[in-house]
Motif scaffolding. Structure first.
Motif, PDB file in Angstrom:
ATOM      1  N   ARG A 105      -9.593   1.836  -3.247  1.00  0.00           N
ATOM      2  CA  ARG A 105      -9.493   2.599  -2.000  1.00  0.00           C
ATOM      3  C   ARG A 105      -8.225   2.240  -1.227  1.00  0.00           C
ATOM      4  O   ARG A 105      -7.635   3.104  -0.556  1.00  0.00           O
ATOM      5  CB  ARG A 105     -10.735   2.342  -1.146  1.00  0.00           C
ATOM      6  N   ILE A 106      -7.789   1.011  -1.339  1.00  0.00           N
ATOM      7  CA  ILE A 106      -6.529   0.620  -0.694  1.00  0.00           C
ATOM      8  C   ILE A 106      -5.350   1.282  -1.406  1.00  0.00           C
ATOM      9  O   ILE A 106      -4.393   1.746  -0.771  1.00  0.00           O
ATOM     10  CB  ILE A 106      -6.397  -0.905  -0.661  1.00  0.00           C
ATOM     11  N   VAL A 107      -5.405   1.353  -2.731  1.00  0.00           N
ATOM     12  CA  VAL A 107      -4.356   2.039  -3.484  1.00  0.00           C
ATOM     13  C   VAL A 107      -4.222   3.486  -3.018  1.00  0.00           C
ATOM     14  O   VAL A 107      -3.111   4.012  -2.859  1.00  0.00           O
ATOM     15  CB  VAL A 107      -4.649   1.996  -4.996  1.00  0.00           C
ATOM     16  N   LEU A 108      -5.356   4.122  -2.762  1.00  0.00           N
ATOM     17  CA  LEU A 108      -5.355   5.535  -2.372  1.00  0.00           C
ATOM     18  C   LEU A 108      -5.115   5.738  -0.881  1.00  0.00           C
ATOM     19  O   LEU A 108      -5.003   6.881  -0.425  1.00  0.00           O
ATOM     20  CB  LEU A 108      -6.679   6.178  -2.762  1.00  0.00           C
ATOM     21  N   GLY A 109      -5.053   4.668  -0.104  1.00  0.00           N
ATOM     22  CA  GLY A 109      -4.850   4.815   1.324  1.00  0.00           C
ATOM     23  C   GLY A 109      -6.114   5.141   2.093  1.00  0.00           C
ATOM     24  O   GLY A 109      -6.061   5.416   3.297  1.00  0.00           O
ATOM     25  N   VAL A 110      -7.264   5.116   1.430  1.00  0.00           N
ATOM     26  CA  VAL A 110      -8.537   5.343   2.120  1.00  0.00           C
ATOM     27  C   VAL A 110      -8.834   4.169   3.050  1.00  0.00           C
ATOM     28  O   VAL A 110      -9.403   4.336   4.125  1.00  0.00           O
ATOM     29  CB  VAL A 110      -9.678   5.533   1.100  1.00  0.00           C
ATOM     30  N   LEU A 111      -8.452   2.966   2.609  1.00  0.00           N
ATOM     31  CA  LEU A 111      -8.555   1.759   3.421  1.00  0.00           C
ATOM     32  C   LEU A 111      -7.166   1.165   3.605  1.00  0.00           C
ATOM     33  O   LEU A 111      -6.287   1.341   2.751  1.00  0.00           O
ATOM     34  CB  LEU A 111      -9.456   0.717   2.745  1.00  0.00           C
ATOM     35  N   ALA A 112      -6.980   0.448   4.695  1.00  0.00           N
ATOM     36  CA  ALA A 112      -5.721  -0.257   4.939  1.00  0.00           C
ATOM     37  C   ALA A 112      -5.900  -1.732   4.607  1.00  0.00           C
ATOM     38  O   ALA A 112      -6.916  -2.342   4.955  1.00  0.00           O
ATOM     39  CB  ALA A 112      -5.290  -0.098   6.398  1.00  0.00           C
ATOM     40  N   ALA A 113      -4.920  -2.307   3.921  1.00  0.00           N
ATOM     41  CA  ALA A 113      -4.966  -3.728   3.598  1.00  0.00           C
ATOM     42  C   ALA A 113      -4.606  -4.556   4.828  1.00  0.00           C
ATOM     43  O   ALA A 113      -3.813  -4.131   5.669  1.00  0.00           O
ATOM     44  CB  ALA A 113      -3.999  -4.035   2.458  1.00  0.00           C
ATOM     45  N   ASP A 114      -5.187  -5.746   4.924  1.00  0.00           N
ATOM     46  CA  ASP A 114      -4.811  -6.683   5.988  1.00  0.00           C
ATOM     47  C   ASP A 114      -3.487  -7.363   5.655  1.00  0.00           C
ATOM     48  O   ASP A 114      -2.735  -7.752   6.554  1.00  0.00           O
ATOM     49  CB  ASP A 114      -5.896  -7.739   6.171  1.00  0.00           C
ATOM     50  N   ALA A 115      -3.232  -7.518   4.361  1.00  0.00           N
ATOM     51  CA  ALA A 115      -1.991  -8.150   3.912  1.00  0.00           C
ATOM     52  C   ALA A 115      -1.688  -7.653   2.516  1.00  0.00           C
ATOM     53  O   ALA A 115      -2.563  -7.134   1.812  1.00  0.00           O
ATOM     54  CB  ALA A 115      -2.124  -9.675   3.922  1.00  0.00           C
ATOM     55  N   GLY A 116      -0.431  -7.802   2.100  1.00  0.00           N
ATOM     56  CA  GLY A 116      -0.030  -7.371   0.769  1.00  0.00           C
ATOM     57  C   GLY A 116       0.474  -5.938   0.759  1.00  0.00           C
ATOM     58  O   GLY A 116       0.548  -5.274   1.796  1.00  0.00           O
ATOM     59  N   GLU A 117       0.807  -5.479  -0.441  1.00  0.00           N
ATOM     60  CA  GLU A 117       1.440  -4.169  -0.563  1.00  0.00           C
ATOM     61  C   GLU A 117       1.080  -3.528  -1.890  1.00  0.00           C
ATOM     62  O   GLU A 117       0.885  -4.205  -2.904  1.00  0.00           O
ATOM     63  CB  GLU A 117       2.957  -4.329  -0.465  1.00  0.00           C
ATOM     64  N   VAL A 118       0.989  -2.192  -1.866  1.00  0.00           N
ATOM     65  CA  VAL A 118       0.809  -1.403  -3.083  1.00  0.00           C
ATOM     66  C   VAL A 118       2.075  -0.590  -3.298  1.00  0.00           C
ATOM     67  O   VAL A 118       2.548   0.085  -2.381  1.00  0.00           O
ATOM     68  CB  VAL A 118      -0.408  -0.480  -2.966  1.00  0.00           C
ATOM     69  N   ARG A 119       2.627  -0.666  -4.506  1.00  0.00           N
ATOM     70  CA  ARG A 119       3.881   0.032  -4.798  1.00  0.00           C
ATOM     71  C   ARG A 119       3.741   0.909  -6.041  1.00  0.00           C
ATOM     72  O   ARG A 119       3.009   0.573  -6.973  1.00  0.00           O
ATOM     73  CB  ARG A 119       5.010  -0.987  -5.017  1.00  0.00           C
ATOM     74  N   LEU A 120       4.468   2.002  -6.028  1.00  0.00           N
ATOM     75  CA  LEU A 120       4.589   2.880  -7.187  1.00  0.00           C
ATOM     76  C   LEU A 120       6.067   3.036  -7.472  1.00  0.00           C
ATOM     77  O   LEU A 120       6.837   3.435  -6.602  1.00  0.00           O
ATOM     78  CB  LEU A 120       3.937   4.241  -6.902  1.00  0.00           C
ATOM     79  N   GLU A 121       6.436   2.664  -8.699  1.00  0.00           N
ATOM     80  CA  GLU A 121       7.848   2.689  -9.110  1.00  0.00           C
ATOM     81  C   GLU A 121       8.713   1.870  -8.157  1.00  0.00           C
ATOM     82  O   GLU A 121       9.821   2.257  -7.793  1.00  0.00           O
ATOM     83  CB  GLU A 121       8.348   4.135  -9.210  1.00  0.00           C
TER      84      GLU A 121
END
Length: 304
Positions: free
Chosen positions: A45-61
């Protein structure tokens, strides 16, 4: 490449994710496994932006996922994410257009994927009137209808019969061969072991092991199966050999784990001392056995 880098998430006092880190390369099928509540769905859900992470990052390319990049991801939630009273074909066309496809492109894509997934004859039916297995096929079609560059699937094989499992497996492998990173969660570990290029095991919101299945199965010891026909053998005979632990005893069949420094010949001599040895076989544990051991370690730690 899809990268989940140091992602953490709390719900009040509950720590759902702690420094969750892994990546899925183009053309790779990544199996995401763990017990219920381990953090798999929260991560997706964090990957999809449904939830926001408290810390860290999701990246594509190599770049943080924004709205435009998110449109390139096909997501299949574990819970049904479809409109139950809407016809299958109409719904798929609508979802494709939401992702920016033209009406003609959406119609062609809906026809292509319903045919590929074996539900073409159901396009005029309401989703709620379909069997659970066919609803799952529609759900996958919804994730694919906009021709995504990345697939994130939460329990895609749940409720499917063996034929549908084969169809779903073939589609996921085809998407990988087309260059898409594919990550899916599942409790069907034999299927994960058969399908996936790499596997990640998550426990208590943290990735505790990841790699190719053969790497994970190699572990820190070779493992051996010893069958001893000796009814009068004393219990625990294998534990007396340095570096050896008996993990399971079934009548005259003893399954033991050898640490890296263990002497398999010493184990064989100890087995022979108990009686005739009918079988002495080195083997590696299955992914299911590795998972059980991991969950067993958690249970023991909790009890302590």
């Amino acid at each position: 490449m899809l990268e989940i880098d140091g992602v953490s998430k709390r719900y009040g006092t509950i720590r759902a994710l702690r420094d969750m880190t892994f990546s899925v390369r183009p053309g790779e099928l990544f199996g995401f496994v763990g017990a219920n509540g381990a953090g798999k769905t929260t991560t997706m859900r964090i990957v999809l932006g449904v939830l926001a992470a408290d810390a860290g990052e999701v990246r594509l390319e190599g770049r943080p996922i924004d709205a435009a990049r998110r449109r390139r991801i096909g997501y299949m939630p574990e819970e049904r994410g479809l409109y139950p009273k809407m016809a299958v074909g109409e719904q798929l066309r609508y979802l494709a257009e939401l992702h920016g496809r033209s009406a003609a492109e959406a119609k062609a894509a809906a026809a292509r994927w319903t045919t590929r997934l074996g539900i073409a004859e159901r396009v005029g039916e309401e989703v709620q009137k379909l069997s659970l297995g066919n609803q799952q096929r529609v759900q996958l079609a919804a994730a694919l209808v906009h021709e995504p560059d990345v697939l994130v699937l939460d329990e895609p094989f749940s409720g499917l019969d063996p034929v549908a499992v084969d169809v779903m497996s073939a589609v996921l492998r085809e998407r990988c061969e087309a260059g898409a990173p594919v990550v899916f969660s599942s409790h069907q570990l034999e299927l994960v072991e058969r399908l996936c290029d790499r596997v990640g095991i998550v426990r208590d919101g943290t990735m505790i092991a990841q790699g190719r299945v053969d790497e994970l199965r190699a572990g820190d010891g070779a493992g051996a199966t010893v069958v001893v026909h000796a009814p009068d053998a004393l219990p625990g005979w294998a534990d007396a050999v340095p570096g050896v632990t008996a993990s399971r005893v079934e009548h005259d069949r003893t399954v033991v784990t050898l640490r890296a420094a263990a002497d398999d010949q010493a184990l064989l001599q100890a087995a022979l001392a108990t009686g005739p040895v009918r079988e002495f076989t080195h083997r590696r544990p299955s992914l299911t056995e590795l998972f059980r051991e991991t969950m067993g370690e958690r249970t023991e730690a909790g009890a302590a």
